[in-house]
Design a protein around this motif. Structure first.
Motif, PDB file in Angstrom:
ATOM      1  N   GLY A  14      25.050-102.950 -13.323  1.00  0.00           N
ATOM      2  CA  GLY A  14      24.018-103.842 -12.789  1.00  0.00           C
ATOM      3  C   GLY A  14      22.730-103.114 -12.474  1.00  0.00           C
ATOM      4  N   TYR A  18      20.298-105.228 -14.835  1.00  0.00           N
ATOM      5  CA  TYR A  18      19.553-106.229 -14.062  1.00  0.00           C
ATOM      6  C   TYR A  18      18.463-105.571 -13.221  1.00  0.00           C
ATOM      7  CZ  TYR A  18      18.773-110.720 -11.795  1.00  0.00           C
ATOM      8  OH  TYR A  18      18.216-111.904 -11.362  1.00  0.00           O
ATOM      9  N   VAL A  22      14.579-106.823 -13.182  1.00  0.00           N
ATOM     10  CA  VAL A  22      13.823-107.142 -11.965  1.00  0.00           C
ATOM     11  C   VAL A  22      12.562-106.300 -11.889  1.00  0.00           C
ATOM     12  CG1 VAL A  22      13.881-107.052  -9.436  1.00  0.00           C
ATOM     13  CG2 VAL A  22      15.862-107.926 -10.697  1.00  0.00           C
ATOM     14  N   VAL A  86      28.691-109.484  -7.027  1.00  0.00           N
ATOM     15  CA  VAL A  86      27.683-110.467  -7.444  1.00  0.00           C
ATOM     16  C   VAL A  86      26.538-110.513  -6.442  1.00  0.00           C
ATOM     17  CG1 VAL A  86      27.259-112.909  -7.924  1.00  0.00           C
ATOM     18  CG2 VAL A  86      29.375-111.834  -8.715  1.00  0.00           C
ATOM     19  N   ILE A  89      24.273-107.209  -6.746  1.00  0.00           N
ATOM     20  CA  ILE A  89      23.436-107.113  -7.955  1.00  0.00           C
ATOM     21  C   ILE A  89      22.348-108.170  -7.986  1.00  0.00           C
ATOM     22  CG2 ILE A  89      23.440-107.306 -10.480  1.00  0.00           C
ATOM     23  CD1 ILE A  89      26.303-106.157 -10.417  1.00  0.00           C
ATOM     24  N   PHE A  90      22.713-109.435  -7.712  1.00  0.00           N
ATOM     25  CA  PHE A  90      21.793-110.549  -7.929  1.00  0.00           C
ATOM     26  C   PHE A  90      21.075-111.038  -6.672  1.00  0.00           C
ATOM     27  CE2 PHE A  90      24.984-110.864 -11.342  1.00  0.00           C
ATOM     28  CZ  PHE A  90      24.147-110.791 -12.439  1.00  0.00           C
ATOM     29  N   VAL A  94      18.020-107.281  -5.283  1.00  0.00           N
ATOM     30  CA  VAL A  94      16.763-107.983  -5.584  1.00  0.00           C
ATOM     31  C   VAL A  94      15.956-108.143  -4.301  1.00  0.00           C
ATOM     32  CG1 VAL A  94      15.768-110.150  -6.381  1.00  0.00           C
ATOM     33  CG2 VAL A  94      17.754-109.196  -7.553  1.00  0.00           C
ATOM     34  N   TYR A 266      16.307-100.807  -5.109  1.00  0.00           N
ATOM     35  CA  TYR A 266      17.404-101.460  -5.829  1.00  0.00           C
ATOM     36  C   TYR A 266      18.620-100.531  -5.892  1.00  0.00           C
ATOM     37  CZ  TYR A 266      19.519-104.726  -9.151  1.00  0.00           C
ATOM     38  OH  TYR A 266      20.343-105.649  -9.746  1.00  0.00           O
ATOM     39  N   ILE A 413      14.609-115.330  -9.798  1.00  0.00           N
ATOM     40  CA  ILE A 413      15.463-114.212  -9.405  1.00  0.00           C
ATOM     41  C   ILE A 413      15.568-114.104  -7.882  1.00  0.00           C
ATOM     42  CG2 ILE A 413      15.001-112.877 -11.505  1.00  0.00           C
ATOM     43  CD1 ILE A 413      13.087-111.141  -9.840  1.00  0.00           C
ATOM     44  N   PRO A 417      19.182-116.992  -5.179  1.00  0.00           N
ATOM     45  CA  PRO A 417      19.911-116.502  -4.004  1.00  0.00           C
ATOM     46  C   PRO A 417      19.342-117.041  -2.695  1.00  0.00           C
ATOM     47  CG  PRO A 417      18.616-114.731  -4.997  1.00  0.00           C
ATOM     48  CD  PRO A 417      18.605-115.879  -5.961  1.00  0.00           C
TER      49      PRO A 417
END
Length: 483
Positions: A14, A18, A22, A86, A89-90, A94, A266, A413, A417
Motif C-alpha cells: 500500500g 496507493y 495520493v 484497509v 492504507i486508505f 491519507v 504516509y 480519497i 473515509p
C-alpha cells in the motif's frame, strides 16, 4: 498466521502503490520553500533531515494507541486485521499525508487554523477547543499508561506518584525547549528501542508458531458487541487517528523539502499499522481466545496484556526490553501532545514562541489540568479519548477533501473515509453511555441524517470556495506578512 502475514505485506504494498497515487494527486512542488526555512525561529521552525523527521513523526503518532487499541480490538477477532490494513492504507495514511502537506503549504498551520480556512471561521474556534481537549486527554492517558507499566515492571518498588512526577517533569522540558534540544536528540535512541521491541514480538509470534486466528467467514467476528461503530473507535491509532492531525504540523515545520512528505507522513502511518498488526495478533493468539483475553483485560487492562505477552514471547530480559519499548511509545507522544497544545494556543492567541516565558505561561495551565485528569479512571478516559480522537480525524479528512476539491483534484480519497468515519463517530456518540444513550437503531438513523447534512454543507461550501478561487496555498510573498 497467513492472514497476519498477508496483512503486513498489504501494508507495505500500500505504501508503494496507493501512497504514490495520493502523492501524485496532491502534487509535490520540490522548488517551493518549506516553513522550516521561510519561517525559521530556532524553536519550532527549523530544518531537520528526512530520517530524523521520519523517526520523530513515528514516535509522535505511535503512542499507546497502536498497542492498547489493537489489544482491545482483538476481542472482535480477525476482523480487526481488516480494519487495521484497509483503514491504515486508505484512511489513516491519507489523513496524515494530507494534513502534513496542507500544513506545509500554509506556514505549518495547525488543524484549528486549517479548519477555519477551509471549513469556515466558526470551525476554527470549535476545532481549537476540540483539539486542546483531545491533546489534554492524550497527554493524560500517555502519562498514566507508561507510569502504570513502569510501576508493574519494577514490582511496585517505586511509587506510582513518583513515576508520574518524573514523567511530568520530562514533558515540561520537552514542551518548553526547542525541538532539537531534547526531542531531536533522544528520539533516535527511543526509536531503536521501539523497533527492537515491535520486531521482536512479531518475529517470535512466527517462530513459536503462535495460533494467530485466520480470517474466515465463521471466525471473522466472535465477539457479541456490534462491529460498527465500536471497532472503528476502539482501534484508532493503528488505522486512523485524529491525534496525528495535531502532530503532523510539528514536523511540517521542520521538513526540508515537500518530496519528503510521503516517507514522513504516509510512510510512518504504515509503520504504525505494522505495529498495530503485531500487537493485535499477539492479543488474539496468546490467551486462549477472546474469553481469556477479556479476563486478563478485566484484571489488569491492556498494560497487563503487554507485560504478559512480552514475557511469554521473549523471556525475562527480552520481555523487559519489549515493555520498555512500549513505554517509550506513549512517552514520545505525550511530550509532543503538550507541545502541540502549546503551539495551537500560541497560534490562536498570536503569541510568539521565541521567548521562553511565553512558552511557560501558555503551557503550565495545561499540566495542571492534566494532573487533575490523572485521578479519573483510565477506562473512562479512554472512551472519551477514542471518540474525541476519531472526531478530530473526521474534521481533518473534510479539510483535506475541501482542499482537493477547490484545487480541482481527486477529493474522493479524503471524502470517502470522511463520510464513513462521520457515520461511525456520530453513531457512537448517539448510542454510547458517555453520549446520548439512544438505542443502536435510532443512533444509525440519526447518524445517517447528520452525515447527509454534512455532505450537503460540504458541497455548498466547496462549490462556493472553488467559484471564488479560494487561495488554498499561502503565496510565498505573503510569508512575511503572515508571520
Amino acid at each position: 498466521m497467513y492472514t497476519f502475514m498477508a496483512g503486513i505485506a498489504l501494508l507495505v504494498v500500500g505504501y508503494f502503490t496507493y501512497g504514490k497515487i495520493v502523492e501524485r494527486i496532491f502534487g509535490v512542488n520540490e522548488q517551493r520553500q518549506t516553513p522550516a526555512y521561510s519561517h525559521s525561529d530556532g524553536v519550532d521552525y527549523l530544518p531537520m533531515n528526512k530520517k530524523k523527521n521520519m523517526l520523530i513523526q513515528l514516535l509522535n503518532i505511535a503512542g499507546v494507541g497502536p498497542i492498547f487499541g489493537p489489544i482491545m480490538g482483538a476481542l472482535y477477532g480477525p476482523v480487526a486485521f481488516i480494519w487495521i490494513v484497509v483503514g491504515c492504507i486508505f484512511a489513516g495514511a491519507v489523513h496524515d499525508y494530507l494534513t502534513g502537506m496542507i500544513s506545509i503549504r500554509n506556514r505549518g498551520a495547525h488543524l484549528p487554523e486549517l479548519a477555519g480556512k477551509f471549513l469556515g471561521n466558526g470551525m476554527k474556534h470549535v476545532v481549537n477547543a476540540f483539539a486542546i481537549l483531545l491533546l489534554l486527554l492524550v497527554g493524560t492517558v500517555f502519562v498514566t499508561s507508561p507510569a502504570a507499566l513502569l510501576h508493574n515492571l519494577m514490582d511496585g518498588a517505586v511509587g506510582l506518584g513518583v513515576i508520574l512526577g518524573a514523567i511530568f517533569i520530562y514533558y515540561l522540558l520537552a514542551t518548553f525547549l526547542p525541538i532539537d534540544k531534547i526531542i531531536g536528540k533522544l528520539y533516535p535512541a527511543f526509536g531503536a528501542l521501539l523497533l527492537i521491541s515491535a520486531v521482536g514480538v512479531g518475529v517470535m509470534l512466527l517462530v513459536t508458531g503462535a495460533p494467530i486466528p485466520e480470517l474466515t467467514l465463521t471466525n471473522m467476528h466472535p465477539a457479541s458487541a456490534p462491529i460498527f461503530p465500536l471497532l472503528f473507535l476502539t482501534i484508532s491509532c493503528g488505522a486512523l487517528s485524529g491525534f496525528h492531525a495535531t502532530q503532523t504540523p510539528i514536523i511540517s515545520r521542520t521538513t526540508q523539502n515537500e518530496r519528503h512528505g510521503r516517507k514522513i507522513f504516509y510512510g510512518m502511518m504504515i509503520a504504525e499499522g505494522v505495529i498495530a498488526m503485531i500487537w493485535a495478533a499477539a492479543a488474539m493468539s496468546l490467551f486462549q481466545g477472546p474469553v481469556g483475553l477479556n479476563e486478563l483485560l478485566a484484571s489488569g487492562g491492556p498494560a497487563a496484556v503487554v507485560s504478559e505477552a512480552s514475557g511469554l514471547l521473549l523471556g525475562a530480559i527480552g520481555g523487559t526490553l519489549a515493555v520498555l519499548g512500549v513505554i517509550v511509545l506513549p512517552i514520545t507522544s505525550g511530550d509532543t501532545a503538550f507541545r502541540s497544545a502549546r503551539m495551537i494556543i500560541a497560534d490562536y492567541l498570536k503569541v510568539p514562541q521565541k521567548k521562553l516565558l511565553n512558552r511557560i505561561w501558555i503551557a503550565l495551565p495545561l499540566f495542571v489540568v492534566s494532573f487533575a485528569l490523572t485521578k479519573i479512571d483510565f477506562t473512562i478516559l479512554w472512551r472519551y479519548f477514542s471518540w474525541a480522537n476519531q472526531s478530530t480525524a473526521v474534521i481533518a479528512l473534510w479539510v483535506g477533501a475541501m482542499y482537493l476539491f477547490v484545487a480541482k483534484k481527486n477529493y474522493w480519497i479524503a471524502m470517502i473515509p470522511g463520510i464513513f468515519m462521520t457515520m461511525a463517530t456520530m453513531t457512537y456518540i448517539l448510542n454510547a453511555g458517555i453520549g446520548f444513550g439512544l438505542s443502536l437503531n435510532v443512533s444509525y438513523i440519526g447518524a445517517v441524517i447528520v452525515t447527509l447534512a454534512v455532505i450537503a454543507l460540504f458541497y455548498r461550501s466547496a462549490v462556493k470556495a472553488r467559484a471564488n478561487e479560494m487561495p488554498i496555498d499561502l503565496p510565498m510573498k505573503d510569508w512575511e506578512q503572515a508571520a
